[in-house]
Structures are given as C-alpha cells and as structure tokens.
Design a protein around this motif. Structure first.
Motif: not given
Length: 237
Positions: A176-179, A181
């Motif tokens: 999530g921190r790296r965007n 999926p």
C-alpha cells in the motif's frame, strides 16, 4: 473452459490466478524463467511442484529447519522433526539436480547472499506473524527484478488453531505504501496466496486486463460455489 480463460490472462495481469499451483504456469507465460527462491520450505512439497511445472533455470529453497521457542505456529515442530523435514526435502528435490539448490539458513542470511534485482520470482512462506512477514518483505522485495513476481502463502490475519497470523496486514501495508495492487488466489481458501508484480521503470499492468480479470474471477468463484452446493445436495439426498 473457465480455467483456460483464466490462463489466457496470465501474461497480462496477476488479478486472475485461481490457485498457487498455477503460479509456475504464470511465470512461464511471462518468460520469468531465470532464478527463483522459496522461503519457508518445510518438507519441500511446493518446491517440488514449482520445479515440476516451471521452466526456470534454478530454484533455491530456503529454510533454517530450526525449532523456535518464541513462535506460535503449527509448523514450528520439534528439532527432531525439523531435521527429518530437511532430510526429506533433500531426498525429494535430488531428482532436479542443479535446478534445485537448498540453503539451510534463515531468511535474512539467505537474502544477503542474493543481489538486488537478481530474481524472477520469490515465494514467502516462512513465519506468518506480522513483524516477521514485514521483515521478509523488506529483505526480499529488492531482490526481485523489475517485472518479476513476489508472492506468498496464507494471506490472512488472526489467532487461529494453526497459529498467530498477520500476513494480510503486513502485505497490504508494505505494498500500500508503494501504491502497488495485491492480487490473491481464491481456490485455496483459507490458505490463499497473495501475488504482486514488481513494476518496471516504464509501463505497468493494463487496467483493462485487470478489470476483465476481476469479472472472470467473480464468475469462477460463483461457479465454484454452485458446484459445491450441488455436491452437498447430492450427498444429503
């Protein structure tokens, strides 16, 4: 038929992989046939499946086979059983010759023996508590080359009879921190696997392919539930 449709998406998106048994086929489809690592091997059963189906050059199977006093998990067996699992793994994978390499060491020790961007595939199935998964992600994600795949087992959280699990929270937070999926299998429930493609410097997963795969995924899940319902009715009749 639905499985054939699902496999047609393997080269374009990670959103439609029904079972972890399909991961080697997806790697083949993507041309990810160089070096791979499995962390957390136990008896070598999944390493065997990978090597049977994957066209890759070499799989390194990493596990310390060491009993831990501070870890709650059904796989944390006695040291005698750990040693027996290690010997069983050696015997099971011997038939693959140089395509198989076994490292009896911790995840951290093994990660330091691998260069960044070296691996086509990493599969994490070691400790399942939140902090351990978080640590393994930080150690191994840099070792995966752009375009490669990092995945892992037991995509769930909770205190369950099998142990204390924080895999889902750790994976979702990290990516999530790296965007990025996170996809997951859906035919291995409750022990589904998570799957992430490391992006290249340019390009990415097509949004259309991802969206179409999600639709097919929903159809496959529905069909699976209907088949299960039919079987239950037949048993009860």
């Amino acid at each position: 038929m639905l499985m054939s449709i699902a496999r047609s998406f393997y080269g374009s998106t990670t959103a439609l992989i029904p079972s972890r048994d399909e991961l080697p086929l997806m790697l083949n489809r993507r041309g990810l046939i160089g070096e791979a690592v499995e962390v957390g091997v136990q008896r070598g059963l999944f390493s065997e499946l990978i090597l049977d189906t994957w066209n890759g050059r070499r799989l390194t199977s990493v596990d310390p086979w060491l009993e831990a006093d501070d870890y709650v998990d059904v796989a944390n067996v006695s040291q005698a059983s750990q040693d027996a699992n290690y010997e069983e793994t050696i015997a099971r994978l011997a038939k693959y010759g140089t395509r198989s390499r076994i490292w009896r060491m911790t995840s951290e020790e093994a990660s330091h023996a691998v260069d960044d961007d070296q691996l086509d595939f990493v599969y994490l199935d070691a400790r399942h508590d939140f902090e351990s998964v978080k640590s393994d992600l930080a150690l191994w994600y840099p070792r995966v080359r752009p375009g490669g795949i990092i995945a892992g087992h037991d995509y769930l959280d909770g205190h369950i009879p099998a142990g204390v699990f924080g895999v889902k929270s750790a994976v979702d937070e990290f990516f999530g921190r790296r965007n990025l999926p996170v996809a997951s299998t859906f035919q291995d429930s409750p022990w589904d696997s998570w799957v992430v493609r490391k992006p290249r410097t340019t390009g990415g997963q097509g949004r259309l392919a991802w969206s179409l795969a999600i639709v097919v995924r929903a159809i496959m899940i529905r069909a699976r539930r209907l088949r299960a319902g039919v079987r239950q009715r037949k048993v009860g009749s």
